[in-house]
Design an enzyme around this catalytic site. Structure first.
Site, short mmCIF file in Angstrom:
data_model
loop_
_atom_site.label_atom_id
_atom_site.label_comp_id
_atom_site.label_asym_id
_atom_site.label_seq_id
_atom_site.Cartn_x
_atom_site.Cartn_y
_atom_site.Cartn_z
N GLY A 289 0.80 -1.22 0.00
CA GLY A 289 0.00 0.00 0.00
C GLY A 289 0.83 1.26 0.00
O GLY A 289 0.32 2.33 0.37
N CYS A 457 -22.50 -10.86 19.68
CA CYS A 457 -22.48 -10.87 18.22
C CYS A 457 -23.36 -12.02 17.76
O CYS A 457 -23.82 -12.82 18.57
CB CYS A 457 -21.06 -10.99 17.66
#
EC number: 2.8.1.4
Length: 484
Positions: A289, A457
């Site tokens: 990146g 979750c």
């Protein structure tokens, strides 16, 4: 619901065998990704389009299908259509009225028709006749070809008429699986996540390689964002997540390498290790990146020196991209919040770093480095299929779970904000806070430590992972909430 998928335009200019290969791969990818939503999904192919049809009517499922297609490489756009047998011109007008009659009154509109097959009329003939009839029969204000308020769209293929309800934008690029594979060096920050997305968007499969400099929390964070990127943009293919323990490599650099050259040497060690991993996976291309001069190690002279550490091709999709543009794209694709809460280490180990390092000096500094440490790190590297990475992390974790929350306890919903919005958690009489998993570790310390917190979750996997990490950090007031 019926959809017509338009393939990436660059596919249509390929030779017939290559074009056929790419479209076949795209059809396969669509089936793979949509099968989770509809086991009976039908995907058919023609020369430059694919047709997708489901008999399901649940609005959430239909929206899920559209969302997944919009995030699939290889698709330029797709149309939601109603299909009819082709009749005469008046029948075409009648079919268009079924879908547009309520929208036309008072509007300036146009008609656009695409046609394939043998007919005794042209596309323009259809547009003129249908437009004039809709104007007279539906109370439209008039016809405007350049900037209409509404466009009545249709396609005619042989003896089939498709009236277009809506058009959705795709990612473009080539279908995953039709081009080569890459190994993306992931730190979990803005740059590496956007670079991974750009590579996948173009149609290259992206395996993920993480060099762990920051311990368990950093590894977990990178695994989460890598899984997110794969699930949203690349789940038609199975790829690997590779974690290489680099703490000892970093320690050796800190002890043996001059401070001004630490950044360049660390990046060269990462490329050497990534090349070894890529050789193991039979991958020829590395992806990073990095952007020109964003930090000291990313000046052109330093990037050249870093690349010299490997024989692999190193792609840098963001090389000429401004930082704010990277952050904006990360926000658009959903990785910005992950990146904001991700530990970063590479940029803080050098003081007064060299921006124009010399090869002979870098090679001298590396002679002080014990390469056996790098080899040991590679021997301890872990390779996990990306679809199992979160499950494997939580497999041997023993955390107390509760099925009922008590008054005074606080449930923290750690799901992604999209899931929190779509299906809000409601437990009568119990306080619920929303704190996405990627922000939990950094924000938990600010919570009232006299309260007891239950992490929630959907499947209990992410909540167990984060509860384990918080407990290991000394927070004894954490449990997992698994309602029965």
């Amino acid at each position: 619901m019926k959809l017509i998928v338009k393939v990436f335009p660059e596919i249509t200019i390929k030779s017939p065998p290559v074009r056929k290969k790419f479209i076949r791969q795209l059809g396969k990818n669509i089936r793979t990704v949509l099968r989770e939503l509809d086991a009976d999904i039908v995907v058919g192919g023609v020369w430059d389009n694919l047709e997708v049809e489901t008999r399901l009517t649940d609005p959430k499922v239909l929206q899920g299908i559209r969302d997944r297609l919009s995030c699939m490489p290889g698709i330029a756009n797709f149309l939601q259509v109603a299909e009819y047998p082709l009749g005469d011109m008046d029948d075409v007008v009648a079919k268009c009225k079924l879908h547009y009659a309520d929208l036309l009154p008072g509007t300036m509109f146009s008609v656009r028709c695409k046609r394939a097959g043998r007919h005794d009329f042209s596309s323009m003939d259809v547009e003129k006749y249908v437009g004039s009839q809709l104007r007279m029969q539906c109370g439209a204000a008039g016809i405007e070809l350049k900037k209409p308020d509404l466009v009545v769209r249709m396609e005619i293929r042989d003896q089939r008429l498709f009236v277009v309800h809506d058009q959705h934008k795709g990612m473009g690029g080539y279908p995953l699986g039709a081009l080569e594979q890459t190994l993306v060096l992931m730190s979990g920050g803005f740059d590496s996540t956007v670079a991974a997305y750009q590579i996948m968007r173009r149609g290259l499969m992206a395996h993920f390689c993480f060099f762990n400099l920051g311990g368990r929390a950093h590894e977990l964070g990178v695994m989460e964002v890598a899984h997110f990127i794969w699930k949203k943009y690349g789940s038609s293919q199975r790829v690997l997540f590779v974690s290489v323990p680099f703490e000892e490599v970093l320690g050796e650099i800190l002890q043996k390498v001059d401070n001004s050259h630490m950044g360049v040497v660390l990046k060269r060690m990462m490329l050497r290790a990534a090349s070894a991993v890529a050789d193991r996976l039979e991958i020829d291309v590395l992806v990073t990146g990095e952007a020109i001069s964003q930090v000291a190690s990313q000046t052109l002279p330093n990037l050249s020196l870093i690349d010299a550490a490997t024989d692999k091709l190193v792609l840098r999709p963001l090389v000429a991209t401004h930082k704010q543009d990277i952050v904006d794209l990360a926000t658009e694709i959903g990785t910005a919040d992950f990146a904001r809460h991700m530990p970063e280490y590479c940029g803080v180990i050098s003081v007064n770093p060299k921006t124009n390092a010399k090869r002979n000096r870098v090679e001298y500094e590396e002679q002080q480095f014990d390469m056996a440490i790098l080899e040991q790190a590679l021997e301890r590297a872990k390779l996990v299929s990306i679809d199992r990475v979160i499950d494997d992390l939580s497999r041997n974790i023993d955390i107390e779970e509760v099925s009922q929350a008590l008054a005074g306890q606080v449930i923290i919903d750690i799901r992604h904000p999209d899931a929190q919005e779509d299906q809000p958690l409601q437990v009568p009489g119990v306080e619920i806070q929303t704190l996405p998993f990627y922000a939990l570790n950094s924000r938990f310390k600010a919570l009232d430590d006299t309260r007891q917190y239950l992490l929630y979750c959907d499947k209990g996997v992410m909540s167990r992972l984060h509860a384990h990490h918080l407990l290991s950090e000394g927070h004894a007031n954490v449990r997992v909430y698994r309602p029965s």
